[in-house]
Design a protein around this motif. Structure first.
Motif, PDB file in Angstrom:
ATOM      1  N   TRP A 213      44.093  33.822  43.865  1.00  0.00           N
ATOM      2  CA  TRP A 213      44.011  34.985  44.748  1.00  0.00           C
ATOM      3  C   TRP A 213      45.402  35.550  45.024  1.00  0.00           C
ATOM      4  O   TRP A 213      45.625  36.742  44.894  1.00  0.00           O
ATOM      5  CB  TRP A 213      43.323  34.603  46.047  1.00  0.00           C
ATOM      6  CG  TRP A 213      43.052  35.775  46.937  1.00  0.00           C
ATOM      7  CD1 TRP A 213      43.876  36.268  47.908  1.00  0.00           C
ATOM      8  CD2 TRP A 213      41.906  36.611  46.925  1.00  0.00           C
ATOM      9  NE1 TRP A 213      43.302  37.350  48.508  1.00  0.00           N
ATOM     10  CE2 TRP A 213      42.085  37.595  47.927  1.00  0.00           C
ATOM     11  CE3 TRP A 213      40.733  36.632  46.169  1.00  0.00           C
ATOM     12  CZ2 TRP A 213      41.153  38.575  48.184  1.00  0.00           C
ATOM     13  CZ3 TRP A 213      39.801  37.610  46.444  1.00  0.00           C
ATOM     14  CH2 TRP A 213      40.008  38.571  47.430  1.00  0.00           C
ATOM     15  N   SER A 214      46.328  34.688  45.402  1.00  0.00           N
ATOM     16  CA  SER A 214      47.672  35.165  45.735  1.00  0.00           C
ATOM     17  C   SER A 214      48.437  35.614  44.496  1.00  0.00           C
ATOM     18  O   SER A 214      49.372  36.413  44.603  1.00  0.00           O
ATOM     19  CB  SER A 214      48.459  34.091  46.483  1.00  0.00           C
ATOM     20  OG  SER A 214      48.674  32.959  45.664  1.00  0.00           O
ATOM     21  N   GLY A 215      48.029  35.144  43.337  1.00  0.00           N
ATOM     22  CA  GLY A 215      48.659  35.560  42.093  1.00  0.00           C
ATOM     23  C   GLY A 215      48.106  36.863  41.535  1.00  0.00           C
ATOM     24  O   GLY A 215      48.518  37.306  40.467  1.00  0.00           O
ATOM     25  N   GLY A 216      47.160  37.478  42.231  1.00  0.00           N
ATOM     26  CA  GLY A 216      46.625  38.759  41.798  1.00  0.00           C
ATOM     27  C   GLY A 216      45.351  38.687  40.981  1.00  0.00           C
ATOM     28  O   GLY A 216      44.780  39.712  40.630  1.00  0.00           O
ATOM     29  N   ASP A 217      44.879  37.489  40.676  1.00  0.00           N
ATOM     30  CA  ASP A 217      43.635  37.321  39.919  1.00  0.00           C
ATOM     31  C   ASP A 217      42.463  37.188  40.884  1.00  0.00           C
ATOM     32  O   ASP A 217      41.785  36.167  40.941  1.00  0.00           O
ATOM     33  CB  ASP A 217      43.724  36.089  39.016  1.00  0.00           C
ATOM     34  CG  ASP A 217      44.694  36.261  37.885  1.00  0.00           C
ATOM     35  OD1 ASP A 217      44.697  37.357  37.295  1.00  0.00           O
ATOM     36  OD2 ASP A 217      45.453  35.315  37.607  1.00  0.00           O
ATOM     37  N   MET A 218      42.224  38.250  41.645  1.00  0.00           N
ATOM     38  CA  MET A 218      41.229  38.191  42.715  1.00  0.00           C
ATOM     39  C   MET A 218      39.807  38.046  42.193  1.00  0.00           C
ATOM     40  O   MET A 218      39.007  37.310  42.784  1.00  0.00           O
ATOM     41  CB  MET A 218      41.366  39.406  43.615  1.00  0.00           C
ATOM     42  CG  MET A 218      42.634  39.378  44.421  1.00  0.00           C
ATOM     43  SD  MET A 218      43.025  41.010  44.980  1.00  0.00           S
ATOM     44  CE  MET A 218      44.772  40.837  45.217  1.00  0.00           C
ATOM     45  N   LEU A 219      39.485  38.703  41.091  1.00  0.00           N
ATOM     46  CA  LEU A 219      38.137  38.586  40.532  1.00  0.00           C
ATOM     47  C   LEU A 219      37.882  37.165  40.061  1.00  0.00           C
ATOM     48  O   LEU A 219      36.829  36.584  40.363  1.00  0.00           O
ATOM     49  CB  LEU A 219      37.934  39.583  39.390  1.00  0.00           C
ATOM     50  CG  LEU A 219      36.567  39.539  38.715  1.00  0.00           C
ATOM     51  CD1 LEU A 219      35.461  39.873  39.717  1.00  0.00           C
ATOM     52  CD2 LEU A 219      36.514  40.491  37.538  1.00  0.00           C
ATOM     53  N   LEU A 220      38.833  36.592  39.342  1.00  0.00           N
ATOM     54  CA  LEU A 220      38.678  35.214  38.876  1.00  0.00           C
ATOM     55  C   LEU A 220      38.609  34.249  40.054  1.00  0.00           C
ATOM     56  O   LEU A 220      37.796  33.322  40.055  1.00  0.00           O
ATOM     57  CB  LEU A 220      39.833  34.838  37.935  1.00  0.00           C
ATOM     58  CG  LEU A 220      39.758  33.464  37.291  1.00  0.00           C
ATOM     59  CD1 LEU A 220      38.466  33.287  36.509  1.00  0.00           C
ATOM     60  CD2 LEU A 220      40.969  33.242  36.397  1.00  0.00           C
ATOM     61  N   ALA A 221      39.443  34.475  41.071  1.00  0.00           N
ATOM     62  CA  ALA A 221      39.403  33.628  42.269  1.00  0.00           C
ATOM     63  C   ALA A 221      38.040  33.714  42.943  1.00  0.00           C
ATOM     64  O   ALA A 221      37.491  32.694  43.371  1.00  0.00           O
ATOM     65  CB  ALA A 221      40.508  34.038  43.237  1.00  0.00           C
ATOM     66  N   ALA A 222      37.482  34.916  43.023  1.00  0.00           N
ATOM     67  CA  ALA A 222      36.169  35.102  43.650  1.00  0.00           C
ATOM     68  C   ALA A 222      35.071  34.406  42.844  1.00  0.00           C
ATOM     69  O   ALA A 222      34.180  33.773  43.425  1.00  0.00           O
ATOM     70  CB  ALA A 222      35.859  36.585  43.803  1.00  0.00           C
ATOM     71  N   ILE A 223      35.144  34.488  41.531  1.00  0.00           N
ATOM     72  CA  ILE A 223      34.136  33.838  40.680  1.00  0.00           C
ATOM     73  C   ILE A 223      34.225  32.321  40.816  1.00  0.00           C
ATOM     74  O   ILE A 223      33.212  31.633  40.981  1.00  0.00           O
ATOM     75  CB  ILE A 223      34.293  34.277  39.209  1.00  0.00           C
ATOM     76  CG1 ILE A 223      33.910  35.745  39.059  1.00  0.00           C
ATOM     77  CG2 ILE A 223      33.457  33.398  38.281  1.00  0.00           C
ATOM     78  CD1 ILE A 223      34.264  36.343  37.714  1.00  0.00           C
ATOM     79  N   VAL A 224      35.453  31.789  40.756  1.00  0.00           N
ATOM     80  CA  VAL A 224      35.635  30.334  40.892  1.00  0.00           C
ATOM     81  C   VAL A 224      35.166  29.877  42.269  1.00  0.00           C
ATOM     82  O   VAL A 224      34.485  28.855  42.394  1.00  0.00           O
ATOM     83  CB  VAL A 224      37.106  29.933  40.624  1.00  0.00           C
ATOM     84  CG1 VAL A 224      37.349  28.472  40.977  1.00  0.00           C
ATOM     85  CG2 VAL A 224      37.475  30.192  39.172  1.00  0.00           C
TER      86      VAL A 224
END
Length: 155
Positions: free
Chosen positions: A50-61
């Motif tokens: 999330w903090s690295g900018g990969d919000m979609l991947l963070a949300a899916i995980v």
């Protein structure tokens, strides 16, 4: 032989306990990889994404690894404590079997990451207690799901 009726309450406590440990304890230890902490937990990985900018991947995980297992635990607990065994619940009959099919996916993905890190020479990677706790929670909740029909009444 332990009666199933006595085993079920123990498993109902153990599954969420191991899930909680699996979420906060380190999953994996890297020795040479620099873009992760040395021993990230599942919640730490989601936060890093999330903090690295990969919000979609963070949300899916987060959805697949945290929210759905928690929903499954709640569903199992509700069904176990419902009057009459809760055999008619839509959630239990339809949603829990689908959640169960994906339960070990996270453990498998971490195993693939460990194998990839070791074989590419990027890092030495080792399993940590969080992975084993998460796997135990998954196995116990699957066992609870399969015991549902057997432990609801005297046999």
């Amino acid at each position: 032989m332990v009666k199933l009726a006595l085993l079920k309450p123990v498993l109902l406590v153990a599954a969420p306990f191991f899930l909680a440990l699996g979420l906060v304890l380190p999953l994996i230890r890297f020795e040479k990889l620099y873009f992760f902490d040395e021993t990230p937990s599942l919640i730490g990985i989601v936060g890093s994404l999330w903090s690295g900018g990969d919000m979609l991947l963070a949300a899916i995980v987060a959805l697949v690894s945290i929210v759905l297992p928690v929903c499954k635990m709640i569903g199992l607990a509700v069904e176990a404590t419902a009057a009459g065994g809760g055999t008619g619940s839509w959630f239990y009959r339809h949603a829990v079997p689908y959640l169960s099919k994906w339960s070990m996916m996270d453990v498998l993905l971490v195993a693939i990451v460990i194998a990839a890190a070791k074989t590419t020479g990027l890092a030495d990677a080792f399993t940590q207690p969080g992975l084993w706790c998460y796997a135990a929670s998954t196995i116990i909740s699957g066992l609870l799901h399969s015991l549902k029909g057997n432990a609801s009444g005297p046999k």
